[in-house]
Design an enzyme around this catalytic site. Structure first.
Site, mmCIF file in Angstrom:
data_model
loop_
_atom_site.group_PDB
_atom_site.id
_atom_site.type_symbol
_atom_site.label_atom_id
_atom_site.label_comp_id
_atom_site.label_asym_id
_atom_site.label_seq_id
_atom_site.Cartn_x
_atom_site.Cartn_y
_atom_site.Cartn_z
ATOM 1 N N LYS A 169 0.830 -1.195 0.000
ATOM 2 C CA LYS A 169 0.000 0.000 0.000
ATOM 3 C C LYS A 169 0.869 1.251 0.000
ATOM 4 O O LYS A 169 1.959 1.270 0.559
ATOM 5 C CB LYS A 169 -0.918 0.003 1.228
ATOM 6 C CG LYS A 169 -2.043 -1.028 1.158
ATOM 7 C CD LYS A 169 -2.967 -0.889 2.345
ATOM 8 C CE LYS A 169 -4.155 -1.837 2.236
ATOM 9 N NZ LYS A 169 -5.091 -1.693 3.380
ATOM 10 N N HIS A 239 -7.760 -13.183 1.675
ATOM 11 C CA HIS A 239 -7.405 -12.528 2.930
ATOM 12 C C HIS A 239 -7.476 -13.493 4.107
ATOM 13 O O HIS A 239 -6.790 -13.299 5.117
ATOM 14 C CB HIS A 239 -8.312 -11.317 3.170
ATOM 15 C CG HIS A 239 -7.571 -10.109 3.648
ATOM 16 N ND1 HIS A 239 -6.644 -9.442 2.875
ATOM 17 C CD2 HIS A 239 -7.579 -9.458 4.851
ATOM 18 C CE1 HIS A 239 -6.150 -8.428 3.563
ATOM 19 N NE2 HIS A 239 -6.682 -8.432 4.768
ATOM 20 N N ARG A 242 -4.122 -14.819 4.474
ATOM 21 C CA ARG A 242 -3.243 -13.822 5.104
ATOM 22 C C ARG A 242 -3.427 -13.875 6.629
ATOM 23 O O ARG A 242 -2.447 -13.868 7.379
ATOM 24 C CB ARG A 242 -3.579 -12.428 4.556
ATOM 25 C CG ARG A 242 -2.798 -11.269 5.186
ATOM 26 C CD ARG A 242 -3.124 -9.999 4.409
ATOM 27 N NE ARG A 242 -2.720 -8.765 5.073
ATOM 28 C CZ ARG A 242 -1.515 -8.225 4.995
ATOM 29 N NH1 ARG A 242 -0.563 -8.832 4.295
ATOM 30 N NH2 ARG A 242 -1.234 -7.081 5.599
ATOM 31 N N HIS A 265 2.077 -3.787 7.647
ATOM 32 C CA HIS A 265 1.170 -2.902 8.381
ATOM 33 C C HIS A 265 1.856 -1.583 8.696
ATOM 34 O O HIS A 265 3.054 -1.549 9.010
ATOM 35 C CB HIS A 265 0.726 -3.558 9.695
ATOM 36 C CG HIS A 265 -0.264 -4.664 9.508
ATOM 37 N ND1 HIS A 265 -0.502 -5.649 10.446
ATOM 38 C CD2 HIS A 265 -1.102 -4.949 8.467
ATOM 39 C CE1 HIS A 265 -1.417 -6.481 10.005
ATOM 40 N NE2 HIS A 265 -1.801 -6.080 8.811
ATOM 41 N N TYR A 274 -4.239 -10.022 15.908
ATOM 42 C CA TYR A 274 -3.934 -11.447 15.844
ATOM 43 C C TYR A 274 -3.622 -12.039 17.214
ATOM 44 O O TYR A 274 -3.709 -13.255 17.404
ATOM 45 C CB TYR A 274 -2.771 -11.700 14.875
ATOM 46 C CG TYR A 274 -3.118 -11.319 13.463
ATOM 47 C CD1 TYR A 274 -4.045 -12.056 12.728
ATOM 48 C CD2 TYR A 274 -2.564 -10.190 12.866
ATOM 49 C CE1 TYR A 274 -4.393 -11.692 11.439
ATOM 50 C CE2 TYR A 274 -2.910 -9.820 11.577
ATOM 51 C CZ TYR A 274 -3.824 -10.577 10.869
ATOM 52 O OH TYR A 274 -4.178 -10.208 9.604
#
Length: 293
Positions: A169, A239, A242, A265, A274
């Site tokens: 990103k 996802h 992921r 991230h 997580y």
């Protein structure tokens, strides 16, 4: 006119993915329809008008996460208009996001997934089967996003250091290590690709049967095909792999900061979700295994 300039700004300056840009476009079209119904030009929009528009989204039964996406798009759009000199003040600056309940990431059982992927006889695979298996191995073996998978080229595979160069990103680059077995699968797939597709082949790593760059719906179909054989859960998307990758690392003692860097991230808060997944798994294991649980 303003919408088109804003979308170009997102695509070429902010480097938003194609998927995100399309989502913004749809949100802006809904907002534009609302303004047309109100017979209100954009320079007359005030905070009260925007609050009314947001309340309409809630009344339509939209989830808080969807309403928050609408708020984010509207705020970004008006911030852009101020930047471009179209407006002198931003009527959306005071908009607040709705509180949303935290949801644990959906994962699949890693033992079932590993067993599924390891049962394939690599020597007997067709090109299509070898590619589909590699898609699964890459997503579960590196934790990359769907959009990142689609941008990987053959040149991004570092054979010396066993790493993959990923453009994430905001055009941020990172290097992700890969284990030897995954590297061997990549090399085998690349050789098969060259022998099967003799002309007009894309430089992208994952390609269609005709050598064109892979696309999102194709990857979704591959992942769903595999996951359907081991789970009946409704979410069977790239996802999920992921999330499963990150949870597996955490379950096996990986440092949270290291997981953050691998996943790409921006902040540790996103990665910390997580830890909740791992805690829930530990509780389940405890209840199943301890004689007094």
């Amino acid at each position: 006119m303003h919408n088109e300039r804003f979308l170009n700004y997102l695509t070429y300056e902010r480097r938003f993915s194609k998927h995100t840009a399309v989502a913004y476009k749809l949100e802006l079209e809904r907002f534009e329809s609302f303004l047309e119904e109100q017979k209100m030009p954009v320079h007359q929009v005030d905070y009260r008008t925007l609050r009314y528009y947001i309340s309409l989204q809630t009344e339509l039964g939209k989830a808080s996460s969807s309403v928050n996406r609408t708020i984010s798009v509207v705020k970004s759009f008006f911030k852009f208009l101020v930047r471009e000199g179209v407006l002198s003040q931003n009527p959306a600056s005071a908009l607040k996001s709705l509180r949303t309940p935290k949801k644990l990431p959906t994962i699949v059982d890693k033992e079932k997934l590993v067993s599924l992927l390891d049962q394939e006889d690599h020597d007997e695979l067709t090109f299509r089967q070898r590619r589909d298996l590699l898609v699964m191995e890459l997503l579960f073996g590196t934790g990359i996003r769907l959009a990142e998978l689609l941008t990987i080229t053959d040149a991004d595979i570092d054979s010396y250091s066993r790493q993959i160069r990923i453009i994430g990103k905001r055009n941020k680059e990172r290097l992700i290590p890969i284990h030897d077995m995954l590297y061997d699968q990549i090399v085998s797939y690349q050789a098969e690709k060259k022998s099967v597709i003799l002309q007009n082949m894309s430089t992208h790593l994952i390609v269609t049967n005709k050598g064109k760059p892979a696309y999102a719906s194709m990857i979704y179909q591959i992942v769903k095909k595999y996951l359907t054989t081991i789970t009946s859960q409704s979410k069977r998307s790239p996802h999920v792999l992921r999330h499963s990758f990150a949870t597996s690392l955490l379950d096996n003692g990986a440092d949270l900061n290291a997981i953050k860097e691998i996943l790409g991230h921006a902040g540790l808060v996103t990665t910390q979700v997580y830890t909740h997944n791992s805690a829930e798994r530990l509780k389940l294991i405890y209840k199943q295994a301890h004689p007094k649980a």
